[in-house]
Design a protein around this motif. Structure first.
Motif, PDB file in Angstrom:
ATOM      1  N   LEU A 137      -3.598  12.955 -10.079  1.00  0.00           N
ATOM      2  CA  LEU A 137      -2.284  12.519  -9.596  1.00  0.00           C
ATOM      3  C   LEU A 137      -1.743  11.344 -10.402  1.00  0.00           C
ATOM      4  N   CYS A 138      -2.642  10.467 -10.837  1.00  0.00           N
ATOM      5  CA  CYS A 138      -2.215   9.280 -11.570  1.00  0.00           C
ATOM      6  C   CYS A 138      -3.396   8.772 -12.398  1.00  0.00           C
ATOM      7  N   GLU A 139      -3.207   8.653 -13.685  1.00  0.00           N
ATOM      8  CA  GLU A 139      -4.256   8.136 -14.568  1.00  0.00           C
ATOM      9  C   GLU A 139      -4.510   6.657 -14.265  1.00  0.00           C
ATOM     10  N   CYS A 140      -5.694   6.176 -14.580  1.00  0.00           N
ATOM     11  CA  CYS A 140      -6.055   4.771 -14.311  1.00  0.00           C
ATOM     12  C   CYS A 140      -5.058   3.785 -14.921  1.00  0.00           C
ATOM     13  N   ASP A 141      -4.665   4.013 -16.165  1.00  0.00           N
ATOM     14  CA  ASP A 141      -3.715   3.092 -16.806  1.00  0.00           C
ATOM     15  C   ASP A 141      -2.427   2.988 -15.994  1.00  0.00           C
ATOM     16  N   ASP A 142      -1.954   4.113 -15.489  1.00  0.00           N
ATOM     17  CA  ASP A 142      -0.721   4.086 -14.708  1.00  0.00           C
ATOM     18  C   ASP A 142      -0.932   3.482 -13.325  1.00  0.00           C
ATOM     19  N   CYS A 143      -2.106   3.663 -12.746  1.00  0.00           N
ATOM     20  CA  CYS A 143      -2.410   2.986 -11.475  1.00  0.00           C
ATOM     21  C   CYS A 143      -2.365   1.474 -11.675  1.00  0.00           C
ATOM     22  N   VAL A 144      -2.926   1.003 -12.777  1.00  0.00           N
ATOM     23  CA  VAL A 144      -2.919  -0.427 -13.093  1.00  0.00           C
ATOM     24  C   VAL A 144      -1.477  -0.898 -13.289  1.00  0.00           C
ATOM     25  N   ARG A 145      -0.714  -0.177 -14.097  1.00  0.00           N
ATOM     26  CA  ARG A 145       0.698  -0.541 -14.322  1.00  0.00           C
ATOM     27  C   ARG A 145       1.470  -0.594 -13.014  1.00  0.00           C
ATOM     28  N   ASN A 146       1.301   0.432 -12.194  1.00  0.00           N
ATOM     29  CA  ASN A 146       2.045   0.503 -10.936  1.00  0.00           C
ATOM     30  C   ASN A 146       1.654  -0.612  -9.982  1.00  0.00           C
ATOM     31  N   ALA A 147       0.360  -0.915  -9.898  1.00  0.00           N
ATOM     32  CA  ALA A 147      -0.091  -1.999  -9.021  1.00  0.00           C
ATOM     33  C   ALA A 147       0.526  -3.323  -9.448  1.00  0.00           C
TER      34      ALA A 147
ATOM     35  N   TYR B 273       0.830  -1.205   0.000  1.00  0.00           N
ATOM     36  CA  TYR B 273       0.000   0.000   0.000  1.00  0.00           C
ATOM     37  C   TYR B 273       0.871   1.265   0.000  1.00  0.00           C
ATOM     38  N   LYS B 274       1.836   1.307   0.898  1.00  0.00           N
ATOM     39  CA  LYS B 274       2.695   2.492   0.999  1.00  0.00           C
ATOM     40  C   LYS B 274       3.474   2.728  -0.289  1.00  0.00           C
ATOM     41  N   GLU B 275       3.945   1.666  -0.900  1.00  0.00           N
ATOM     42  CA  GLU B 275       4.693   1.808  -2.150  1.00  0.00           C
ATOM     43  C   GLU B 275       3.784   2.316  -3.269  1.00  0.00           C
ATOM     44  N   PHE B 276       2.566   1.793  -3.334  1.00  0.00           N
ATOM     45  CA  PHE B 276       1.606   2.261  -4.333  1.00  0.00           C
ATOM     46  C   PHE B 276       1.303   3.743  -4.110  1.00  0.00           C
ATOM     47  N   GLU B 277       1.049   4.096  -2.871  1.00  0.00           N
ATOM     48  CA  GLU B 277       0.734   5.484  -2.529  1.00  0.00           C
ATOM     49  C   GLU B 277       1.893   6.420  -2.896  1.00  0.00           C
TER      50      GLU B 277
END
Length: 127
Positions: free
Chosen positions: A107-117, A83-87
């Motif tokens: 702060l972060c587009e959905c595509d990038d949230c998916v990539r980051n997760a 969680y902390k790393e994602f945040e």
């Protein structure tokens, strides 16, 4: 798998919410069918349906962390770290904040949230 991040983004653009996209991208790592994974993530899109809650991509990563790493003991420490790393990488863990609903600043587009997760989870499961 060569590039789970892009597979997850492709899934997101083809009928899957953010949570489902992350879950299905790891179908080869769990004992659930793609259909079962889609069902698991069905109510976790768009910040649990209202943008007010946790990002669906993050929820998908957390579900997978439990499915893959659970061995009879809680995975609370790893879940907190994930969680902390994602945040830190995305700017928040809440859909509403990530999408700038009140501030107008995404702060972060959905595509990038998916990539980051996906990227963060890969680290936690040793890929």
């Amino acid at each position: 798998m060569a590039d789970r991040k892009e597979l997850a983004v492709e899934l997101k653009h083809n009928g899957h919410n953010c949570c489902q996209a992350v879950l299905v991208a790891f179908a080869d790592k769990v004992d659930y069918s793609e259909d079962e994974l889609r069902k698991m993530g069905a109510s976790f899109g768009i910040g649990m349906g209202c943008m007010e809650a946790t990002c669906g991509a993050l929820i998908g990563a957390q579900i997978l962390l439990g499915l893959i790493k659970f061995d009879g003991k809680p995975v609370i420490r790893e879940a907190g770290e994930l969680y902390k790393e994602f945040e830190a990488k995305c700017g928040a863990g809440t859909c509403k904040i990530l999408k700038g609903i009140e501030t107008g600043k995404v702060l972060c587009e959905c595509d990038d949230c998916v990539r980051n997760a996906v990227e963060i989870l890969e680290k936690y499961i040793g890929e």
